[in-house]
Design a protein around this motif. Structure first.
Motif, PDB file in Angstrom:
ATOM      1  N   ASP A   6       0.844  -1.191   0.000  1.00  0.00           N
ATOM      2  CA  ASP A   6       0.000   0.000   0.000  1.00  0.00           C
ATOM      3  C   ASP A   6       0.884   1.248   0.000  1.00  0.00           C
ATOM      4  O   ASP A   6       1.550   1.547   0.998  1.00  0.00           O
ATOM      5  CB  ASP A   6      -0.912  -0.002   1.228  1.00  0.00           C
ATOM      6  N   PRO A   7       0.925   2.004  -1.104  1.00  0.00           N
ATOM      7  CA  PRO A   7       1.798   3.195  -1.165  1.00  0.00           C
ATOM      8  C   PRO A   7       1.385   4.277  -0.170  1.00  0.00           C
ATOM      9  O   PRO A   7       2.223   5.057   0.285  1.00  0.00           O
ATOM     10  CB  PRO A   7       1.636   3.677  -2.613  1.00  0.00           C
ATOM     11  N   HIS A   8       0.096   4.323   0.182  1.00  0.00           N
ATOM     12  CA  HIS A   8      -0.368   5.336   1.123  1.00  0.00           C
ATOM     13  C   HIS A   8       0.236   5.102   2.520  1.00  0.00           C
ATOM     14  O   HIS A   8       0.544   6.055   3.235  1.00  0.00           O
ATOM     15  CB  HIS A   8      -1.899   5.321   1.203  1.00  0.00           C
ATOM     16  N   VAL A   9       0.392   3.834   2.878  1.00  0.00           N
ATOM     17  CA  VAL A   9       0.992   3.511   4.178  1.00  0.00           C
ATOM     18  C   VAL A   9       2.439   3.974   4.221  1.00  0.00           C
ATOM     19  O   VAL A   9       2.885   4.616   5.177  1.00  0.00           O
ATOM     20  CB  VAL A   9       0.905   1.987   4.446  1.00  0.00           C
ATOM     21  N   TRP A  10       3.196   3.682   3.161  1.00  0.00           N
ATOM     22  CA  TRP A  10       4.603   4.075   3.121  1.00  0.00           C
ATOM     23  C   TRP A  10       4.769   5.590   3.048  1.00  0.00           C
ATOM     24  O   TRP A  10       5.675   6.157   3.651  1.00  0.00           O
ATOM     25  CB  TRP A  10       5.302   3.408   1.939  1.00  0.00           C
ATOM     26  N   ALA A  11       3.874   6.241   2.302  1.00  0.00           N
ATOM     27  CA  ALA A  11       3.925   7.706   2.213  1.00  0.00           C
ATOM     28  C   ALA A  11       3.635   8.328   3.576  1.00  0.00           C
ATOM     29  O   ALA A  11       4.283   9.301   3.986  1.00  0.00           O
ATOM     30  CB  ALA A  11       2.920   8.208   1.179  1.00  0.00           C
ATOM     31  N   TRP A 155       0.919   1.498  14.677  1.00  0.00           N
ATOM     32  CA  TRP A 155       2.259   1.005  14.352  1.00  0.00           C
ATOM     33  C   TRP A 155       3.028   2.002  13.494  1.00  0.00           C
ATOM     34  O   TRP A 155       4.263   2.080  13.586  1.00  0.00           O
ATOM     35  CB  TRP A 155       2.180  -0.367  13.684  1.00  0.00           C
ATOM     36  N   ILE A 156       2.307   2.769  12.658  1.00  0.00           N
ATOM     37  CA  ILE A 156       2.976   3.781  11.840  1.00  0.00           C
ATOM     38  C   ILE A 156       3.551   4.870  12.746  1.00  0.00           C
ATOM     39  O   ILE A 156       4.693   5.309  12.571  1.00  0.00           O
ATOM     40  CB  ILE A 156       1.996   4.392  10.822  1.00  0.00           C
TER      41      ILE A 156
END
Length: 246
Positions: A6-11, A155-156
């Motif tokens: 999921d790119p939104h999580v990494w962003a 966790w983020i």
């Protein structure tokens, strides 16, 4: 494991990590200045303990998100202006920063080497750690409230905080040595503490000053001071070369 793709999580993680590092600069500068008041053998230990306490406080606050949300509830009003526990903590922490910055600047501008030496002799390891704890609490509260507002997954937030504090730990030694070796940089750092203290007080009274403005001003000042140090170093090298030629 869908979050791995999921790119939104990494962003979100990258953005929050960068923001936590930027917000941690205040904490790091304060710890460096306080640790440098101790004998050289105790400085590294004080910095590590201070940053470890900052991490513990941030993680403890993240684990108490419901309590954090309660800190923004109105406790009382003065002349129609509401105050929450968060406001009270920010005002108290800001005033403490202003007091410490003013006192340190006064000692360096008005005092002599003997007076500064006497002050250092009165400083204790426990006293420095207690001052670090007080400011860790203020900076951690500001940091965690920002994290809660930017990310939904716990966790983020935890990962971003751990990465930020780890990078602060790596940078703490070189930063402390640099500040200690250059009196003008130390004065600039103390001026930053005054600025940050006033921003915290203003925030506590409901006058929000975007942190971006503050950090741009700090970055510009650091850039100018870097040029001054480079020019001074060049002059010293020329003088040394000239002296060696006679």
């Amino acid at each position: 494991m869908e979050w791995l793709s999921d790119p939104h999580v990494w962003a979100s993680l990258a953005t929050l990590t960068v923001l936590e590092i930027v917000l941690g600069i205040d904490n790091l500068v304060f710890i460096a200045i306080l640790a440098n008041k101790l004998p050289e053998a105790q400085r590294d230990r004080a910095r590590k303990i201070g940053l470890a306490l900052a991490l513990i406080m941030r993680l403890a606050l993240l684990a108490s998100i419901a309590w954090i949300a309660g800190l923004t509830a109105v406790v009382f009003e003065v002349a129609g202006h509401p105050f929450s526990w968060r406001d009270i903590i920010l005002i108290a922490g800001g005033l403490f920063l202003v007091y410490k910055g003013t006192r340190e600047i006064h000692e360096r501008v008005e005092g002599h080497d003997e007076a500064v030496g006497a002050t250092l002799a009165r400083v204790t390891f426990q006293g420095v750690i207690m001052q670090i704890i007080v400011l860790d609490a203020v900076f951690s509260l500001d940091s965690v409230i920002t994290a809660v507002g930017m990310a939904e997954e716990l966790w983020i937030m935890v990962t971003a905080v751990i990465i930020a504090v780890a990078m602060m730990l790596v940078a703490s030694g070189p930063l402390s040595a640099f500040v200690s070796a250059h009196p003008t940089v130390k004065m600039l750092a103390l001026s930053f503490l005054l600025l940050i203290g006033m921003v915290l007080v203003a925030d506590g009274f409901g006058f929000h000053i975007p942190k971006g403005y503050v950090y741009v001003a700090m970055g510009f000042s650091v850039g100018v001071e870097t040029l001054n140090l480079m020019a001074a170093g060049r002059r010293r090298r020329k003088e040394a070369a000239g002296g060696g030629g006679h």
